[in-house]
Every structure is written in C-alpha cells, then in structure tokens.
Scaffold this motif. Structure first.
Motif, PDB file in Angstrom:
ATOM      1  N   ARG A  59       0.829  -1.206   0.000  1.00  0.00           N
ATOM      2  CA  ARG A  59       0.000   0.000   0.000  1.00  0.00           C
ATOM      3  C   ARG A  59       0.854   1.242   0.000  1.00  0.00           C
ATOM      4  N   ARG A  60       0.534   2.132  -0.917  1.00  0.00           N
ATOM      5  CA  ARG A  60       1.307   3.373  -0.990  1.00  0.00           C
ATOM      6  C   ARG A  60       0.859   4.302   0.127  1.00  0.00           C
ATOM      7  N   LYS A  61      -0.414   4.531   0.228  1.00  0.00           N
ATOM      8  CA  LYS A  61      -0.931   5.354   1.331  1.00  0.00           C
ATOM      9  C   LYS A  61      -2.246   4.738   1.800  1.00  0.00           C
ATOM     10  N   PHE A  64       1.186  -1.985  14.708  1.00  0.00           N
ATOM     11  CA  PHE A  64       1.363  -3.414  14.497  1.00  0.00           C
ATOM     12  C   PHE A  64       2.675  -3.699  13.755  1.00  0.00           C
ATOM     13  N   TYR A  65       2.899  -2.992  12.650  1.00  0.00           N
ATOM     14  CA  TYR A  65       4.138  -3.213  11.881  1.00  0.00           C
ATOM     15  C   TYR A  65       5.379  -2.858  12.707  1.00  0.00           C
ATOM     16  N   LYS A  66       5.278  -1.724  13.439  1.00  0.00           N
ATOM     17  CA  LYS A  66       6.416  -1.281  14.260  1.00  0.00           C
ATOM     18  C   LYS A  66       6.724  -2.323  15.337  1.00  0.00           C
ATOM     19  N   PHE A  67       5.658  -2.772  15.998  1.00  0.00           N
ATOM     20  CA  PHE A  67       5.793  -3.749  17.073  1.00  0.00           C
ATOM     21  C   PHE A  67       6.439  -5.031  16.539  1.00  0.00           C
ATOM     22  N   MET A  68       5.943  -5.482  15.390  1.00  0.00           N
ATOM     23  CA  MET A  68       6.471  -6.710  14.800  1.00  0.00           C
ATOM     24  C   MET A  68       7.954  -6.579  14.512  1.00  0.00           C
ATOM     25  N   GLY A  85      11.514  -8.344  16.127  1.00  0.00           N
ATOM     26  CA  GLY A  85      12.421  -9.101  15.277  1.00  0.00           C
ATOM     27  C   GLY A  85      11.728  -9.984  14.245  1.00  0.00           C
ATOM     28  N   VAL A  86      10.459  -9.690  13.922  1.00  0.00           N
ATOM     29  CA  VAL A  86       9.774 -10.470  12.894  1.00  0.00           C
ATOM     30  C   VAL A  86       9.939  -9.768  11.548  1.00  0.00           C
ATOM     31  N   LYS A  87      10.489 -10.509  10.582  1.00  0.00           N
ATOM     32  CA  LYS A  87      10.654  -9.922   9.256  1.00  0.00           C
ATOM     33  C   LYS A  87       9.304  -9.897   8.567  1.00  0.00           C
ATOM     34  N   SER A  88       8.782  -8.724   8.239  1.00  0.00           N
ATOM     35  CA  SER A  88       7.587  -8.709   7.397  1.00  0.00           C
ATOM     36  C   SER A  88       7.643  -7.448   6.544  1.00  0.00           C
ATOM     37  N   VAL A  89       6.918  -7.468   5.437  1.00  0.00           N
ATOM     38  CA  VAL A  89       6.994  -6.353   4.505  1.00  0.00           C
ATOM     39  C   VAL A  89       6.069  -5.239   4.977  1.00  0.00           C
ATOM     40  N   TYR A  90       6.625  -4.055   5.148  1.00  0.00           N
ATOM     41  CA  TYR A  90       5.866  -2.923   5.660  1.00  0.00           C
ATOM     42  C   TYR A  90       4.694  -2.590   4.731  1.00  0.00           C
ATOM     43  N   SER A 117       7.907  -6.130  -5.511  1.00  0.00           N
ATOM     44  CA  SER A 117       6.680  -5.514  -4.986  1.00  0.00           C
ATOM     45  C   SER A 117       6.025  -4.661  -6.055  1.00  0.00           C
ATOM     46  N   VAL A 118       4.714  -4.539  -5.985  1.00  0.00           N
ATOM     47  CA  VAL A 118       4.028  -3.513  -6.771  1.00  0.00           C
ATOM     48  C   VAL A 118       3.287  -2.623  -5.774  1.00  0.00           C
ATOM     49  N   TYR A 119       3.165  -1.345  -6.116  1.00  0.00           N
ATOM     50  CA  TYR A 119       2.579  -0.387  -5.178  1.00  0.00           C
ATOM     51  C   TYR A 119       1.210   0.050  -5.660  1.00  0.00           C
ATOM     52  N   TYR A 120       0.303   0.245  -4.727  1.00  0.00           N
ATOM     53  CA  TYR A 120      -1.048   0.672  -5.097  1.00  0.00           C
ATOM     54  C   TYR A 120      -1.637   1.473  -3.951  1.00  0.00           C
ATOM     55  N   ASP A 121      -2.726   2.203  -4.270  1.00  0.00           N
ATOM     56  CA  ASP A 121      -3.395   2.968  -3.217  1.00  0.00           C
ATOM     57  C   ASP A 121      -4.482   2.116  -2.601  1.00  0.00           C
ATOM     58  N   ARG A 122      -4.494   2.087  -1.299  1.00  0.00           N
ATOM     59  CA  ARG A 122      -5.505   1.314  -0.582  1.00  0.00           C
ATOM     60  C   ARG A 122      -6.847   2.020  -0.723  1.00  0.00           C
ATOM     61  N   LEU A 123      -7.855   1.262  -1.102  1.00  0.00           N
ATOM     62  CA  LEU A 123      -9.175   1.855  -1.298  1.00  0.00           C
ATOM     63  C   LEU A 123     -10.050   1.566  -0.086  1.00  0.00           C
ATOM     64  N   GLU A 124     -11.261   2.108  -0.148  1.00  0.00           N
ATOM     65  CA  GLU A 124     -12.183   1.846   0.948  1.00  0.00           C
ATOM     66  C   GLU A 124     -12.853   0.493   0.732  1.00  0.00           C
ATOM     67  N   ARG A 125     -13.259  -0.138   1.826  1.00  0.00           N
ATOM     68  CA  ARG A 125     -14.046  -1.366   1.714  1.00  0.00           C
ATOM     69  C   ARG A 125     -15.282  -1.020   0.893  1.00  0.00           C
ATOM     70  N   GLN A 126     -15.579  -1.814  -0.149  1.00  0.00           N
ATOM     71  CA  GLN A 126     -16.649  -1.427  -1.063  1.00  0.00           C
ATOM     72  C   GLN A 126     -18.038  -1.634  -0.457  1.00  0.00           C
ATOM     73  N   ALA A 127     -18.183  -2.618   0.370  1.00  0.00           N
ATOM     74  CA  ALA A 127     -19.475  -2.851   1.025  1.00  0.00           C
ATOM     75  C   ALA A 127     -19.257  -3.798   2.191  1.00  0.00           C
TER      76      ALA A 127
END
Ligand code: UDP
Ligand code: MG
Length: 315
Positions: A131-133, A148-152, A156-161, A200-210
């Motif tokens: 997610r870009r933003k 959550f990401y910061k805590f992880m 010491g858990v490797k995960s993609v931000y 990775s590919v980057y995209y804008d996070r959208l709103e839940r549609q319904a």
C-alpha cells in the motif's frame, strides 16, 4: 512463461454484500488479461467460503454456474482468514501455475494484478502488493496497523511494511509454503522465509466497497500475538532483561535501607512496601502470561490438527 494459468484466491466470510461488485470487477479483469494473453484461458477465480452464515455460498454457486472461470471452495466451518487463504492456495496449486490472493472487499486495487503477473513473467516467484498510502482507512485502523508493523519489527519479525495478504505466488512458492505445517498461521511472516525471488508492486488502498470489517480489535490483537509468538522468542528474552532491572532496583533499595539504618532513621513506609509487592506481582503475572502464550502454542502445534476441512469444491 507466457500464458500461465492464474488462480485468484479470494477468502470470503459473510461477504454477500460485496461479492456482486467483487465478482463483476474480477471477472472483467480476468477476461481482459486473457484477451491480452497475459494469462492462459484456463485461469480462474477461486472463492473460498470460510463457513459464512449469510448467502455467500449461494452467490458463489450462481457465479460458478454462470462462468467457467469462477470456482468455489466451501469449507466445513469458519477457520479464519489465514487458514481459509491457505485452503484456497493448497487447492489452487493443483492446476494453477501462479496464484494471487486478495481480500473479498476490494480494498486492494485489483488493477495491480496484471503488473504482478508481468513481474512473475519476468522471473519473480513472489510479488507483494504494497500500500502506498492508507488515507482511506479510518484513523484508528491506520494507527493500529502502523503500531502493528512497528511492534512486529521491534520483536524481530521480518515482514513487509504495509503489505497484507495481497500477493502473487508461483506454484513452486505455494508448494514450498505448504511444507510449513504450523497451525498458528501468519502468512505475511512466513512468505519472506521462503527465499524465492521477490518484488513488490505499489497501489493505493481503497475503501471497503461494502459490508463491514471482519477484523475487530480483538481479532487484530490475537493476530498480532500469533505473529510475534510464531516468529520470535524475543518476548521470552525480555523477561530476563526485566528480571535484571528488578534485581538492580532491589539492590538500590537495599543500599537505601542500609544508609537509613546507619543514620539511625530505620526503614519505614507501609506504602512503598505495598506498592512494590503489587508492582512486582503484576510484572510476574505478565511474564507468566508471556510464557503461557508460547506454551499454548506448543500445545496447539503438538496436536497436528488439520487446518480446515473441505465440504465442497465447485469447478
Ligand atoms: N475473512 C475470512 N474469514 C474470517 C474473517 C475474514 O475469510 O474469519 C476474509 C474476509 O471475507 C475478507 C478478508 O478475510 O475477504 C479480510 O477481512 P476484512 O476485510 O474484514 O479485514 P480488514 O481488511 O478489515 O483487515
Ligand atoms: Mg478489508
């Protein structure tokens, strides 16, 4: 690697409200990709019904009847997002060269999928949707997710931000993933361990549609605990650090008491004794519960129960 068979795996739990839109958009996208020969004619969308209690499965049935490119997998009960996703991937790997997993609510931009497939054709085995933003998320969701990401990473858990479970995986990557037999599934922590070529590919996070989020705070918390305890023993080491700090504090108090005695004041203070008893007691209980979290997981892992049961597979 042109014209590979693509399976888009969509876990669904009570998603009757959003499925019509999701299906319309995904079918249109898949048709486009097939006409452009980006993916093969055998490509399909696989909806995994995670024990929904609404009309989700009937809807999936209708879509699957209407199109050869739509399949449905009905699980025998609700096993949670991660397990449902795993069920979809394990089923899809039988005949798909490449899979893309995406949530049913269209919050992740489906137009990133062709880009992912291009990267796969260029030789990547895993492509993360990042997610870009997240301006469309509520302030609460955004800050808790960020924490959550910061805590992880602190643990010491490797995960993609800023990456959730929107990702492409080649067949061999899914095969490798299936060899990780743990019950406490935390896919976004596991996938980076596979070691295959990644992009990775980057995209804008959208709103839940319904519909509504199926992840209330309580589920998010237990998801975070699962994530940490499955990938890191750092909390156990922190208990040791805490013990050292407490010992140092007690030495300081000892020195204070001796000095007071020498001055002839004597040691005094009911309040300070009560405070430290409750403080230390509280800390001990927290430490015990951290250990218990690990023991609990050893217990569930030790039983080797199946992650899910399949009730029906509509091809
Ligand atoms: N989901 C699922 N089983 C569950 C809970 C959720 O399969 O027990 C699915 C849900 O249908 C959706 C995805 O997991 O496709 C992500 O859920 P949601 O969008 O509610 O989570 P959020 O985006 O709010 O974190
Ligand atoms: Mg969502």
């Amino acid at each position: 690697m042109e014209n590979s068979t693509l399976a888009i795996v969509v876990p669904c739990f009570n998603e009757e409200e959003v499925l019509p839109q999701t299906n319309r958009q995904l079918v249109a996208l898949l048709t486009d990709m097939m006409t452009q020969h980006l993916v093969g004619e055998g490509s399909y969308i696989l909806y995994v019904d995670d024990g929904s209690r609404d009309r989700t499965w009937q809807i999936i049935n209708e879509y699957s009847d209407a199109s050869v490119h739509v399949r449905g997998l009905k699980l025998a009960g609700n096993v949670g997002h991660q397990n449902a996703l795993m069920a979809g991937l394990e089923t899809a790997r039988e005949d798909a060269d490449v899979t893309v997993s995406i949530d049913a609510d269209l919050q992740d931009d489906i137009h990133a999928i062709p880009e992912m497939v291009k990267k796969y054709n260029d030789g990547c085995d895993i492509v993360y949707g990042v997610r870009r933003k997240r301006t469309t998320d509520t302030f609460f969701k955004r800050t808790t997710a960020q924490m959550f990401y910061k805590f992880m990473s602190g643990m010491g858990v490797k995960s993609v931000y800023n990456h959730a479970d929107f990702r492409l995986m080649s067949q061999r990557a899914v095969n490798a993933l299936c060899q990780y037999e743990e019950r406490n599934l935390f896919l976004r922590g596991l996938v980076p361990l596979l070691g295959y070529k990644t992009d990775s590919v980057y995209y804008d996070r959208l709103e839940r549609q319904a519909g509504e989020s199926k992840y209330p705070l309580s589920k998010m918390l237990s998801f975070a605990i699962d994530g940490v305890t499955s990938f890191s023993v750092k909390p156990l080491r922190l208990i040791f650090d805490l013990g050292i700090i407490f010992l140092l504090i007690s030495f300081a108090i000892l020195i204070y008491v001796i000095v007071s005695l020498c001055k002839g004041n004597g040691a005094q203070g009911w309040a300070s004794i009560m405070l430290s008893i409750w403080f230390v007691g509280g800390c001990l209980l927290i430490c015990l519960s951290i250990i218990a979290a690990y023991i609990g997981r050893i217990y569930t892992e030790g039983k080797h129960r199946p992650r899910y049961n399949i009730e029906k597979y509509l091809k």
